[in-house]
Design a protein around this motif. Structure first.
Motif, mmCIF file in Angstrom:
data_model
loop_
_atom_site.group_PDB
_atom_site.id
_atom_site.type_symbol
_atom_site.label_atom_id
_atom_site.label_comp_id
_atom_site.label_asym_id
_atom_site.label_seq_id
_atom_site.Cartn_x
_atom_site.Cartn_y
_atom_site.Cartn_z
ATOM 1 N N ALA A 140 0.833 -1.205 0.000
ATOM 2 C CA ALA A 140 0.000 0.000 0.000
ATOM 3 C C ALA A 140 0.870 1.259 0.000
ATOM 4 O O ALA A 140 0.584 2.231 -0.707
ATOM 5 C CB ALA A 140 -0.922 -0.009 1.218
ATOM 6 N N PHE A 141 1.941 1.247 0.788
ATOM 7 C CA PHE A 141 2.852 2.397 0.822
ATOM 8 C C PHE A 141 3.540 2.578 -0.529
ATOM 9 O O PHE A 141 3.666 3.700 -1.027
ATOM 10 C CB PHE A 141 3.899 2.221 1.920
ATOM 11 C CG PHE A 141 4.901 3.344 1.962
ATOM 12 C CD1 PHE A 141 4.536 4.601 2.427
ATOM 13 C CD2 PHE A 141 6.202 3.158 1.514
ATOM 14 C CE1 PHE A 141 5.449 5.641 2.458
ATOM 15 C CE2 PHE A 141 7.118 4.197 1.534
ATOM 16 C CZ PHE A 141 6.745 5.442 2.010
ATOM 17 N N GLN A 142 3.981 1.472 -1.140
ATOM 18 C CA GLN A 142 4.621 1.541 -2.450
ATOM 19 C C GLN A 142 3.652 2.087 -3.501
ATOM 20 O O GLN A 142 4.038 2.863 -4.378
ATOM 21 C CB GLN A 142 5.134 0.158 -2.865
ATOM 22 C CG GLN A 142 6.303 -0.365 -2.042
ATOM 23 C CD GLN A 142 7.531 0.530 -2.138
ATOM 24 O OE1 GLN A 142 7.719 1.252 -3.117
ATOM 25 N NE2 GLN A 142 8.369 0.474 -1.101
ATOM 26 N N ALA A 143 2.377 1.699 -3.388
ATOM 27 C CA ALA A 143 1.370 2.186 -4.332
ATOM 28 C C ALA A 143 1.182 3.696 -4.184
ATOM 29 O O ALA A 143 1.076 4.426 -5.178
ATOM 30 C CB ALA A 143 0.042 1.464 -4.094
ATOM 31 N N LEU A 144 1.160 4.175 -2.921
ATOM 32 C CA LEU A 144 1.026 5.614 -2.663
ATOM 33 C C LEU A 144 2.228 6.372 -3.214
ATOM 34 O O LEU A 144 2.078 7.404 -3.883
ATOM 35 C CB LEU A 144 0.895 5.856 -1.160
ATOM 36 C CG LEU A 144 0.767 7.319 -0.713
ATOM 37 C CD1 LEU A 144 -0.541 7.920 -1.206
ATOM 38 C CD2 LEU A 144 0.847 7.429 0.806
ATOM 39 N N ARG A 145 3.422 5.845 -2.971
ATOM 40 C CA ARG A 145 4.635 6.516 -3.443
ATOM 41 C C ARG A 145 4.730 6.508 -4.966
ATOM 42 O O ARG A 145 5.123 7.499 -5.580
ATOM 43 C CB ARG A 145 5.870 5.849 -2.826
ATOM 44 C CG ARG A 145 7.153 6.640 -3.048
ATOM 45 C CD ARG A 145 8.267 6.174 -2.153
ATOM 46 N NE ARG A 145 8.662 4.796 -2.446
ATOM 47 C CZ ARG A 145 9.691 4.192 -1.860
ATOM 48 N NH1 ARG A 145 10.378 4.835 -0.916
ATOM 49 N NH2 ARG A 145 10.010 2.964 -2.162
ATOM 50 N N SER A 146 4.346 5.388 -5.590
ATOM 51 C CA SER A 146 4.391 5.297 -7.061
ATOM 52 C C SER A 146 3.425 6.294 -7.697
ATOM 53 O O SER A 146 3.754 6.949 -8.694
ATOM 54 C CB SER A 146 4.028 3.876 -7.505
ATOM 55 O OG SER A 146 5.007 2.961 -7.047
ATOM 56 N N GLN A 147 2.227 6.413 -7.104
ATOM 57 C CA GLN A 147 1.253 7.364 -7.627
ATOM 58 C C GLN A 147 1.759 8.798 -7.477
ATOM 59 O O GLN A 147 1.559 9.638 -8.364
ATOM 60 C CB GLN A 147 -0.078 7.202 -6.893
ATOM 61 C CG GLN A 147 -1.182 8.139 -7.360
ATOM 62 C CD GLN A 147 -1.599 7.914 -8.799
ATOM 63 O OE1 GLN A 147 -1.237 6.904 -9.417
ATOM 64 N NE2 GLN A 147 -2.340 8.861 -9.364
ATOM 65 N N ALA A 148 2.439 9.079 -6.370
ATOM 66 C CA ALA A 148 3.008 10.413 -6.162
ATOM 67 C C ALA A 148 4.054 10.724 -7.224
ATOM 68 O O ALA A 148 4.120 11.842 -7.751
ATOM 69 C CB ALA A 148 3.617 10.512 -4.760
ATOM 70 N N ARG A 149 4.880 9.736 -7.549
ATOM 71 C CA ARG A 149 5.897 9.932 -8.581
ATOM 72 C C ARG A 149 5.258 10.173 -9.940
ATOM 73 O O ARG A 149 5.679 11.037 -10.713
ATOM 74 C CB ARG A 149 6.819 8.714 -8.640
ATOM 75 C CG ARG A 149 7.797 8.612 -7.488
ATOM 76 C CD ARG A 149 8.579 7.321 -7.545
ATOM 77 N NE ARG A 149 9.548 7.222 -6.463
ATOM 78 C CZ ARG A 149 10.205 6.102 -6.157
ATOM 79 N NH1 ARG A 149 9.979 4.984 -6.866
ATOM 80 N NH2 ARG A 149 11.071 6.092 -5.157
ATOM 81 N N ARG A 150 4.237 9.354 -10.257
ATOM 82 C CA ARG A 150 3.586 9.483 -11.568
ATOM 83 C C ARG A 150 2.935 10.856 -11.739
ATOM 84 O O ARG A 150 2.949 11.428 -12.829
ATOM 85 C CB ARG A 150 2.526 8.389 -11.733
ATOM 86 C CG ARG A 150 3.077 7.025 -12.125
ATOM 87 C CD ARG A 150 1.984 6.103 -12.622
ATOM 88 N NE ARG A 150 0.991 5.817 -11.587
ATOM 89 C CZ ARG A 150 1.095 4.817 -10.724
ATOM 90 N NH1 ARG A 150 2.151 4.004 -10.769
ATOM 91 N NH2 ARG A 150 0.166 4.616 -9.815
#
Length: 204
Positions: free
Chosen positions: A170-180
């Motif tokens: 879930a944290f990785q998903a949040l961080r990936s979306q922030a990067r995108r």
């Protein structure tokens, strides 16, 4: 005792306030000779007027002055600025010391005093004031970090619940979306929390 000239790289700006004009002139002259920039005020009223136009690094205040006292000036400094101050007084009784301490002074000296005795107190006061500012800055940064962590944790919890992911994914998903989306993780977390709260209102 005449102080030796100082080699202060950036001269600290001092505001010296004393209703005894001889003391004021003597201390101001000695401090200027020692390398400080000095502004003078012979009353509390004049000091408050000057403070509308200048921001000294330290104020040196005579406690006992008619009208607006040094304590009155100190209260204004503490309430409206971050300018540190030390007190000069002819009184050494416990009540005066208590008042000076409770006012937030970074130093306290009993008259009579000459410039050579005053300079170490000024340097100590400036150093203590710098430590206090640094402590306040560190505390603000810590509070910001804790608040950021709290918001991110809530956002991760929302993703875990809705996407059926474990904490790490879930944290990785949040961080990936922030990067995108080229956003800060904290900003995205705030938006996610706000959206979740809005949707929760419909669920209710």
């Amino acid at each position: 005792m005449t102080p030796q000239p100082s080699t202060i790289a950036v001269a600290p700006h001092l505001l010296v306030v004393d209703d005894d004009r001889l003391v004021l002139a003597t201390l101001s002259k000695g401090l200027k000779y020692a390398g400080f920039t000095v502004s003078e005020a012979y009353s509390g009223e004049q000091a408050l007027q000057l403070l509308q136009d200048i921001t000294p690094d330290l104020a040196i205040l005579d406690i006992s002055m008619p009208g607006v006292s040094g304590l009155d000036v100190a209260r204004q400094l503490r309430a409206n600025t971050q300018i540190p101050f030390i007190f000069l007084t002819a009184y050494g009784d416990e009540e005066t010391v208590k008042e000076a301490t409770e006012s937030g002074a970074v130093g306290y000296l009993v008259k009579p005093i000459d410039t050579a005795q005053l300079i170490p107190a000024i340097k100590a006061g400036l150093a203590r004031a710098a430590d206090i500012v640094e402590l306040q800055r560190s505390e603000a940064q810590l509070n910001h970090a804790l608040e950021s962590s709290r918001e991110i944790s809530i956002a991760v919890g929302i993703i875990m619940e809705r996407a059926r992911l474990d904490h790490e994914k879930a944290f990785q998903a949040l961080r990936s979306q922030a990067r995108r989306t080229r956003r800060q993780v904290q900003d995205l977390a705030k938006s996610l929390i706000a959206a979740h709260e809005t949707l929760s209102q419909f669920d209710a």
